[in-house]
Enzyme design. Structure first.
Site, PDB file in Angstrom:
ATOM      1  N   HIS A   1       0.856  -1.182   0.000  1.00  0.00           N
ATOM      2  CA  HIS A   1       0.000   0.000   0.000  1.00  0.00           C
ATOM      3  C   HIS A   1       0.893   1.234   0.000  1.00  0.00           C
ATOM      4  CE1 HIS A   1      -2.883   3.006   1.405  1.00  0.00           C
ATOM      5  NE2 HIS A   1      -3.848   2.154   1.102  1.00  0.00           N
ATOM      6  N   CYS A  61      -3.555   2.559  -4.600  1.00  0.00           N
ATOM      7  CA  CYS A  61      -4.543   3.337  -3.852  1.00  0.00           C
ATOM      8  C   CYS A  61      -4.578   4.745  -4.441  1.00  0.00           C
ATOM      9  CB  CYS A  61      -4.185   3.365  -2.368  1.00  0.00           C
ATOM     10  SG  CYS A  61      -5.317   4.393  -1.419  1.00  0.00           S
ATOM     11  N   HIS A  74      -7.421   0.201  -4.682  1.00  0.00           N
ATOM     12  CA  HIS A  74      -8.299   0.945  -3.764  1.00  0.00           C
ATOM     13  C   HIS A  74      -8.698   2.175  -4.552  1.00  0.00           C
ATOM     14  CE1 HIS A  74      -6.344  -0.462   0.311  1.00  0.00           C
ATOM     15  NE2 HIS A  74      -6.939  -1.447  -0.330  1.00  0.00           N
ATOM     16  N   ASP A 113     -13.026   2.665  -1.739  1.00  0.00           N
ATOM     17  CA  ASP A 113     -12.270   2.981  -0.524  1.00  0.00           C
ATOM     18  C   ASP A 113     -13.059   4.020   0.254  1.00  0.00           C
ATOM     19  OD1 ASP A 113     -10.213   2.810   1.255  1.00  0.00           O
ATOM     20  OD2 ASP A 113      -8.668   3.573  -0.070  1.00  0.00           O
ATOM     21  N   HIS A 114     -12.428   4.572   1.269  1.00  0.00           N
ATOM     22  CA  HIS A 114     -13.102   5.526   2.161  1.00  0.00           C
ATOM     23  C   HIS A 114     -14.371   6.136   1.564  1.00  0.00           C
ATOM     24  CE1 HIS A 114      -8.916   6.411   4.046  1.00  0.00           C
ATOM     25  NE2 HIS A 114      -9.202   5.132   3.999  1.00  0.00           N
ATOM     26  N   TYR A 163     -15.413   4.133   6.606  1.00  0.00           N
ATOM     27  CA  TYR A 163     -15.822   2.741   6.398  1.00  0.00           C
ATOM     28  C   TYR A 163     -17.267   2.440   6.761  1.00  0.00           C
ATOM     29  CZ  TYR A 163     -11.095   1.671   5.054  1.00  0.00           C
ATOM     30  OH  TYR A 163      -9.905   1.642   4.374  1.00  0.00           O
TER      31      TYR A 163
END
Ligand code: DNO
Length: 344
Positions: free
Chosen positions: A196, A234, A261, A306-307, A320
């Site tokens: 990551h 990401c 991500h 993602d987020h 999340y």
């Protein structure tokens, strides 16, 4: 593309059944959370998670994360023991059909934000980062979700001290030493390691950060060419570094990107940003161009929204919650379907 969704195990307030109800959901991305960093994940614990996923009709092919012990990052003599443990965890995960492990190599702290609840004009809220505020923070007094908070103040102090002598080059060498140590286990288990990027991709509190963009990717591939050495692409982390050309990176590294991500950022200063809904129009990253580049370059790995923002009154774990990540998955499903069909 295989769509996935992060699930924080049995303590996650989002039931697996809800995740399964999101269209096109292939599986969850999860982890064993109750084993101290550095110890082997025993088969019983992995089996338990796998049974829960099986029952819900969801795959468990991606683990995020198997954390890396600080002694490995620091290059201490004890690292060999922790690398052997990590390799054993890889072999154990392989027995349960895991194909990809997401991990990071950030010293001490994982991702950093200065606010977990920045409210937008529409009443939703999301995570944000303000560099000036960050500089004023005391690293010994931070509490953010997703962090290892098991350190006491004195442990944290001695860790921060230990890193004072670690340069970027040494940290990189320690990453290479770690990767070389675990590649045989990856070959055996058929597992891809997907690092990551550092989030955000610059040094923090005087601690070096080394996974920040294309240059880091090139050095990693050169040092450890084994195909199991790959990336978690990401978009939000890399995208915070304004110099990173994400569609170009997606194209160039598609054959080593095992996990993506995908999320959106809105820039609000040289280094500052607020997280936003996934759609291209919601922020400054061209999600359309990124997905297009991935698909055209032959990417066929795991993807997760993602987020997400907190919307519709949800008070979810910052980044999340269920709703906005589900919307993100639906949007990404559409983009991928369009691109994949166009490519054919
Ligand atoms: C935050 C996550 C990170 C990520 C780790 C991977 O939302 O993207 O915490 O899981 O850095 O090791």
């Amino acid at each position: 593309m295989k769509m996935t969704f992060r699930w924080y195990g049995e303590s996650d307030s989002i039931p697996l059944q809800y995740i399964k109800q999101i269209p096109n959901m292939h599986g969850v991305v999860t982890a064993v959370y109750d084993v101290p960093v550095g110890e082997v994940w025993q088969e019983e614990k992995i089996a338990r998670l796998k049974t829960l996923c099986d029952k819900a009709g969801l795959g468990m092919e991606v683990i995020e994360s198997v954390p890396v012990h600080e002694d490995i990052k620091l290059g201490k003599p004890s690292r060999d023991k922790y690398i052997a443990n990590y390799a054993q965890t890889i072999r154990n995960l392989g027995k349960f059909g895991v194909k990809c492990i997401c991990y990071n190599f950030m010293p001490v702290f994982d991702w950093l934000r200065t606010d977990l609840k920045t409210t937008a004009a529409d009443g939703s809220n999301s995570l944000s980062y303000n560099h000036e505020q960050l500089l004023r923070l005391d690293p010994q007094n931070l509490h953010l979700p997703g962090w290892d908070e098991s350190y006491t103040v004195s442990e944290l102090n001695s860790l921060l001290d230990a890193y004072k002598n670690v340069t970027h080059e040494q940290l990189f060498d320690n990453l290479v030493y770690f990767l070389k140590g675990i590649m045989p286990a990856c070959d055996q288990a058929g597992i891809d390691m997907a690092i990551h990027p550092d989030d955000p991709p610059w040094d923090m509190f005087g601690l070096p950060r080394i996974v920040t963009g294309a240059k880091s990717y090139d050095s990693m591939i050169k040092a450890v060419p084994n195909k199991h050495n790959g990336f978690t692409f990401c978009t939000g982390s890399l995208g915070a570094g304004r110099q990173n050309d994400l569609p170009a990176m997606a194209k160039k590294y598609a054959d080593r990107i095992y996990f993506a991500h995908i999320r959106q950022l809105k820039y609000c200063g040289d280094k500052d940003f607020t997280e936003a809904g996934h759609r291209t129009g919601a922020g400054d990253l061209d999600i359309y161009a990124i997905v297009k580049a991935l698909v055209n370059a032959g990417f066929d790995g795991y993807v997760r929204p993602d987020h997400g923002r907190n919307i519709w009154g949800e008070a979810g774990k910052p980044g999340y919650g269920l709703y906005d990540r589900a919307l993100g998955a639906a949007y990404l499903n559409g983009l991928f379907e369009a691109m994949e069909k166009e490519k054919k």
